[in-house]
Design a protein around this motif. Sequence first.
Motif, short mmCIF file in Angstrom:
data_model
loop_
_atom_site.label_atom_id
_atom_site.label_comp_id
_atom_site.label_asym_id
_atom_site.label_seq_id
_atom_site.Cartn_x
_atom_site.Cartn_y
_atom_site.Cartn_z
N PRO A 239 -3.85 1.72 11.24
CA PRO A 239 -2.93 2.87 11.17
C PRO A 239 -3.87 3.78 10.39
O PRO A 239 -3.96 5.03 10.16
N ILE A 240 -4.38 3.26 9.05
CA ILE A 240 -5.38 4.07 8.41
C ILE A 240 -6.88 4.09 9.02
O ILE A 240 -7.42 3.26 8.81
N LYS A 241 -7.31 5.33 9.29
CA LYS A 241 -8.53 5.39 10.01
C LYS A 241 -9.79 5.29 8.96
O LYS A 241 -10.65 5.99 9.56
N HIS A 242 -9.81 4.63 8.14
CA HIS A 242 -10.79 4.24 7.44
C HIS A 242 -10.84 2.97 6.86
O HIS A 242 -9.77 2.71 6.38
N PHE A 243 -11.84 2.38 6.27
CA PHE A 243 -11.88 1.06 5.90
C PHE A 243 -11.62 1.23 4.33
O PHE A 243 -11.84 2.52 3.44
N GLY A 244 -11.22 0.18 3.61
CA GLY A 244 -10.99 0.49 1.98
C GLY A 244 -12.23 0.48 1.47
O GLY A 244 -13.30 -0.02 1.85
N ARG A 245 -11.92 0.73 0.20
CA ARG A 245 -13.20 0.68 -0.85
C ARG A 245 -12.75 -0.32 -1.94
O ARG A 245 -11.31 -0.52 -2.06
#
Length: 280
Positions: A239-245
């Motif tokens: 759903p969130i279109k970037h990977f985590g940091r």
Amino acid sequence: MDLELEGKRALVTGSSSGIGAAIARLLAAEGAKVMFHGRDEAKTRAVAQSIVDAGGEADFVMGALNEEADCARVASAVIERFGGVDILVNNAGGMAASSRPDTTAESFNRPWLETPWDDWRWTYEQNVGSSVRLIQALAPGMIERGWGRIINISSASATQTEPDLADYQPAKAAITNMTSGLAKSLAGTGVTVNTVTPGTIATEGVRAGFVEWANQLGWTELDWPTIERRFTHEVIPQPIKHFGRPEDIARMVAFIASPQASYMTGSNYRVDGGQCRSIN
């Protein structure tokens, strides 16, 4: 929010880089006295020194935690230098293939039926064995003082499996299960035990791996924003279109480590951008 971590003593394993370093830095920024841990002395010393240079309190200890003797040495060093710990973050992990200097992209993720038992043993010792030994060495001091936080870092693959990764996925599942049982065993002691489960976190090593993967897929645009967008849309949909940091995991760990989280134990907290498709 003041997390009330001033003066708390913490050991974060596998904290010379990546997620572990982010966790240790944030705990130090909140006033905790942090013991960094790693295998590369230069990297581990440098990250600990950066905290001291910024006015914080930090030290470092070396050790390969898949070995019982090294676990004992790390625990003894923390007790000797810090007088024990209030917060234990079992972040050190990995799989056997990643520990071999001759590992290639082709041999990193062996087929399930071709993964030797020695790989299973190494991976369990590194993930489960190290956590168990450090808990058994450091939790008694927490119990005696009537306060403590044990936080085990798992993986999305513990509950949402993929093909192969034969030794790694069960080891991380064991971490998640172990947390729940230990929390019940420590009921009434003032020590809480929780799991934090990252999804795909864009550490330096992970980014390099995705760039190589994109190249193998024949993608022509290899800048990171494009790679990240395409993977989260096309290959690892979430759903969130970037990977985590790494900082995303650090913030969750810091909160669970704080007195603010006194009513949280025996739970698995996912920080995965919605990657896992199950409810729990």
